[in-house]
Write an enzyme that holds these catalytic residues in place. Structure first.
Site, mmCIF file in Angstrom:
data_model
loop_
_atom_site.group_PDB
_atom_site.id
_atom_site.type_symbol
_atom_site.label_atom_id
_atom_site.label_comp_id
_atom_site.label_asym_id
_atom_site.label_seq_id
_atom_site.Cartn_x
_atom_site.Cartn_y
_atom_site.Cartn_z
ATOM 1 C CG HIS A 165 103.317 35.986 12.869
ATOM 2 N ND1 HIS A 165 103.325 35.966 11.490
ATOM 3 C CD2 HIS A 165 104.371 35.220 13.229
ATOM 4 C CE1 HIS A 165 104.318 35.214 11.047
ATOM 5 N NE2 HIS A 165 104.982 34.752 12.085
ATOM 6 C CG HIS A 214 98.214 39.578 10.217
ATOM 7 N ND1 HIS A 214 99.121 38.818 9.520
ATOM 8 C CD2 HIS A 214 97.234 39.913 9.331
ATOM 9 C CE1 HIS A 214 98.708 38.691 8.258
ATOM 10 N NE2 HIS A 214 97.574 39.337 8.120
ATOM 11 C CG HIS A 242 92.664 38.028 8.376
ATOM 12 N ND1 HIS A 242 92.831 37.097 7.389
ATOM 13 C CD2 HIS A 242 93.607 38.985 8.151
ATOM 14 C CE1 HIS A 242 93.828 37.459 6.597
ATOM 15 N NE2 HIS A 242 94.317 38.608 7.040
ATOM 16 C CD GLU A 243 93.791 42.405 9.529
ATOM 17 O OE1 GLU A 243 95.010 42.475 9.800
ATOM 18 O OE2 GLU A 243 93.370 42.281 8.368
#
Length: 680
Positions: free
Chosen positions: A479, A476, A472-473
Site C-alpha cells: 500500500h 500494508h 499481512h504486513e
C-alpha cells in the site's frame, strides 16, 4: 554549525535514495533537532498567515503540507524507534519532548488565522477548479482543524491543549509499562522432565535465551516465538497456567507497571475531549471520520458476525473440550488448555503439525515467495541494498523496482524479537510518497515482526501462522510502496482506519493457496518442495477453529467500543468492565485477575481507539475482493492491475468506497466471507 554535526538537520543525508543515516544518529541529536524543527515550522506557519494574498490551495494548503519537514524527520525516527528500538535513553527523551510536541501541534491546529485561511479555501473549493486529489487534501486539512479544536473558544482551546498533552504522556506510559512488565518475566526451567511435548526447535530457542540471560537450562519469555509454542506444545498443565497468567496479567499486577489507572484516565480524557468538540462519546467523534460512519453500523456488523460465528465457536470449543476430557480427564477446559488441545485436535483431524510445516518455511525462502508474489501480481522486484544504513544488525534494506526498472521504494525488514522491541508485528514508514517540482519522492517502508530467530546453527523457520503474518504486513507495505499520488497527506496508508486493513488482509488469502505455496515452500535441508499432500492439509485446515477466532476478534472490538462509547466518565473497576463485555462472547471460563485492557496497545497507544472493529470491517472487504481473483484466477494480471490502480496506488485520494466499487464493480457484501469460512 549544528547542522554540520546533527544528521537530522542535514538537507542532504548523502545516502542511497536519501535514506535516514541511522549509523550517524545519536541520542544527543534528538532534542536539538526537535527544538530546531519546531522553530522552523512555526516560522513557516507565520509566513502562511502573514500572506496578504487571497487564500488559495497553493499558498495555504500546499504550504501547510510542506511545512515542518525537519520536525517530521526527527519525530518519525523517534516514533518508530519507540516501538522497535525502545531503550531507556530514548524513553527519557520522549517523556521530556512529547508534551512539548503536543503543545506545538496544538498551537498550529488552534491558530485562528491559519484556520481562517484553510476554511476560506474549503469554502471556495468549487470555484477554484481543484482536482479530485486537491479537494480531498483540502477537506482532510479542514476536518483536521475542526476535529482538533479550531472552533473552540479560548478557554476550551486551553483545556483541549491540556487534554491532548496528558493523553500523549499516558500513551507513552502505557507502552513503557507493557514492555517493562513483559521483559521482566522469565520462566526458568532446569529439569528436562518439565519440558515434555515441546519440540526440539523450541527447546533450542529456549536454551539460547537462557544462555543470553546467563542461566543454565531453558528460559521462556513472553515474546511470541517462545510464548506461543510453549502454550501450544507444553504438556505440563501447571506450567501452561503459569505462562498464561504471566502473559494475561501484563500491566495488571498492582505494581509500578500497572496500567489500570492509565486506562481509566485515558478513556475519561478522551470522553471529555469528544464532549468539548460537540460529540456525546469518543466513539461518535472517531466514527464521524470512518467508513462505518456511526456506532450503529459498527454494532450491527458485530452483531451479525456474532450471530453467524458464535454457534460454530461453541461447537469448536466442545470438540476441543471432549478431546481434553477423553485423553487427560480434564473436566473443565481452561484458557491455558485451549492452544494445547486445539493443536492436538488439529494434528488428529488433519494430520497437520507446525513442526512439520516449519521445515518448509525457512525465512529466506519465505521472503523469496512473498516478494515473488508481488512480482507476479504487480511486476515488482526486490534487491538488497547493502550500502543503505540500517538501525540494527538484524535489519535489512531492499530497493524495490517496477516492471520497467523504475525505482519504487526502500523496504526495511526487521524480523526478530529483542528486549527493546514491542511485541506483535507492524508496517510503518520512515518517509511517505509525494510529488512536487523536484519529481516523485518515493517511500521508505519498514516491516517489523517478532519471528523465530535463528538458533543452534539452524536458520529461522516460520510457522504457517507467521507466514500469514508476513503476508499481512507485506500487504500494508505494498500500500505504501505502490502509492502514486501528489500529496503526502493522502499517500500510501493515509486512508480511513477501517479501510487500511483491506490491502493487508487481502494478502492473507494467498497463505493457503496451493499454487502460491508451491512457488517457494521447500525443505530447508534437502531443498525438496513441500509435498502436495502437506499443502492440501494446510488448505483443508484453513477454517480450523475459525468460529473461535472470529468470536475472539469480535470480543476485542466490543471491548474497544465499550471503553469509547461511554457517555459519562468511567468510575468503575476495569476488570469488571471486561467481564461484562467478554461475558457476551465467552466460550471458555474467564480467569480472575487477567485483563486485556491493560495491554491493549492497539487502542491505548496504537491509534485504533474506537476502531478495532476495522479488522472485521476490512475482512468483509478483503474476502469480497479476493472472490474476484478467485473468479478470474488468483494471479490474473488484469485483476491485479485493477487492484493496484484502484486500491493500492490511490491512497486516500478518493473516498474509499468509491475506490472499492471501481475495482469490484459493486459494493461489498458479507457473503464471500461467510463462504470462505465455511459458515454459509
Amino acid at each position: 554549525m549544528l547542522s554540520d554535526t546533527n544528521p537530522f538537520l542535514c538537507r542532504d543525508f548523502g545516502t542511497p535514495h536519501s535514506t535516514f543515516p541511522f549509523d550517524k544518529i545519536r541520542y544527543e541529536h534528538y532534542e536539538p533537532a526537535i527544538e530546531a524543527g519546531m522553530n522552523e515550522e512555526m516560522d513557516e506557519i507565520a509566513r502562511i498567515t502573514a500572506c496578504k494574498d487571497e487564500p488559495t490551495f497553493d499558498n495555504t494548503i500546499l504550504a501547510l503540507e510542506q511545512a515542518g519537514g525537519t520536525l517530521e524527520t526527527v519525530t518519525t525516527v523517534m516514533g518508530n524507534f519507540l516501538n522497535a528500538l525502545a531503550t531507556d535513553e530514548l524513553h527519557a527523551i520522549a517523556e521530556r519532548q512529547m508534551p512539548r510536541l503536543m503543545e506545538h501541534s496544538n498551537k498550529i491546529m488552534l491558530d485562528r488565522d491559519l484556520f481562517e485561511r484553510v476554511r476560506y479555501v474549503w469554502q471556495h473549493a468549487d470555484e477554484a477548479h481543484l482536482t479530485d486529489e486537491q479537494r480531498m487534501v483540502v477537506d482532510k486539512h479542514y476536518k483536521s482543524f475542526i476535529r482538533n479544536g479550531a472552533l473552540l473558544d479560548d478557554g476550551q482551546k486551553k483545556e483541549f491543549d491540556s487534554i491532548t498533552q496528558q493523553l500523549s504522556l499516558l500513551s507513552l506510559s502505557f507502552e513503557q509499562n507493557n514492555l517493562k512488565d513483559q521483559n521482566r518475566y522469565t520462566l526458568h526451567i532446569t529439569s528436562r522432565s518439565e519440558l515434555a511435548g515441546l519440540p526440539e526447535s523450541v527447546l533450542t530457542m529456549a536454551k539460547a535465551k537462557a544462555a543470553e540471560k546467563g542461566l543454565d537450562g531453558w528460559a521462556f519469555t513472553l515474546d511470541a516465538p517462545l510464548y506461543v509454542p510453549f502454550m501450544k506444545y507444553a504438556a505440563d498443565r501447571e506450567l501452561r497456567r503459569e505462562m498464561y497468567m504471566a502473559y494475561n496479567t501484563i500491566s495488571a499486577k498492582g505494581d509500578e507497571y500497572d496500567n489500570r489507572e492509565t486506562v481509566v484516565r485515558t478513556v475519561n480524557l478522551r470522553l471529555r475531549l469528544a464532549n468539548l468538540l460537540g460529540y456525546a462519546t469518543y466513539a461518535d467523534y472517531v466514527l464521524a471520520n470512518r467508513m462505518a460512519g456511526d456506532t450503529r453500523s459498527v454494532y450491527a456488523m458485530l452483531d451479525t458476525l456474532a450471530e453467524s460465528y458464535m454457534p460454530l465457536a461453541h461447537d469448536e470449543c466442545e470438540r476441543v473440550s471432549r478431546l481434553a476430557r477423553e485423553t487427560d480427564g480434564i473436566d473443565v477446559l481452561m484458557p491455558w488448555d485451549w492452544s494445547y488441545y486445539s493443536e492436538r485436535l488439529r494434528r488428529r483431524d488433519y494430520d497437520l503439525d507446525d513442526e512439520e510445516t516449519k521445515q518448509y518455511f525457512e525465512i529466506g525462502e519465505v521472503i523469496r515467495g512473498v516478494f515473488g508474489l508481488a512480482t507476479r501480481l504487480y511486476g515488482l522486484t526486490f534487491r538488497e541494498g547493502k550500502s543503505i544504513p540500517v538501525y540494527h544488525p538484524d535489519v535489512k534494506a531492499f530497493e524495490v523496482f517496477d516492471s520497467d526498472g523504475r525505482y519504487m521504494a526502500v523496504l526495511y525488514t526487521d524480523f526478530y524479537p529483542r528486549a527493546t522491541k514491542q511485541s506483535g508485528a507492524w508496517m510503518t514508514e520512515f518517509r511517505p510518497q509525494w510529488k512536487d517540482a523536484d519529481g516523485d519522492h518515493r517511500p521508505h517502508v519498514s516491516l517489523v515482526m517478532n519471528f523465530n530467530p535463528p538458533a543452534d546453527g539452524k536458520p529461522s523457520l516460520l510457522t504457517h501462522g507467521q507466514v500469514n503474518t508476513f503476508l499481512h504486513e507485506f500487504g500494508h507495505a505494498l500500500h505504501g510502496i505502490l502509492s502514486d499520488v501528489t500529496y503526502r497527506s493522502i499517500s500510501g496508508t493515509n486512508v480511513l482506519r477501517d479501510f487500511v486493513e483491506l490491502p493487508s488482509q487481502f494478502m492473507e488469502n494467498y497463505s493457503t493457496e496451493p499454487s502460491f505455496l508451491s512457488t517457494f515452500a521447500r525443505h530447508y535441508v534437502t531443498g525438496e518442495p513441500m509435498p502436495a499432500g502437506l499443502i492440501d492439509k494446510i488448505k483443508r485446515a484453513e477454517n480450523f477453529n475459525t468460529g473461535y477466532a472470529c468470536t475472539r476478534q469480535v470480543s476485542f472490538a466490543a471491548l474497544d467500543m465499550a471503553w469509547h462509547d461511554l457517555a459519562s466518565p468511567f468510575e468503575g473497576n476495569v476488570e469488571e468492565r471486561e467481564k461484562e463485555v467478554f461475558g457476551r462472547y465467552a466460550v471458555l471460563p474467564r480467569v480472575d485477575g487477567t485483563m486485556m485492557s491493560t495491554q491493549f496497545g492497539h487502542i491505548f497507544s496504537g491509534g485504533y481507539a474506537a476502531g478495532y472493529y476495522g479488522y472485521k470491517w476490512a475482512e468483509i472487504l478483503d474476502a469480497d475482493a479476493f472472490s474476484k481473483f478467485k473468479e478470474n484466477g488468483i494471479f490474473d494480471h488484469t485483476t491485479a492491475k485493477s487492484f493496484r490502480d484502484n486500491i493500492l496506488s490511490r491512497g486516500g485520494a478518493e473516498q474509499p468506497m468509491d475506490l472499492y466499487v471501481r475495482f469490484r464493480g459493486r459494493k461489498p457484501t458479507i457473503e464471500a466471507l461467510l463462504k470462505r469460512n465455511g459458515v454459509k
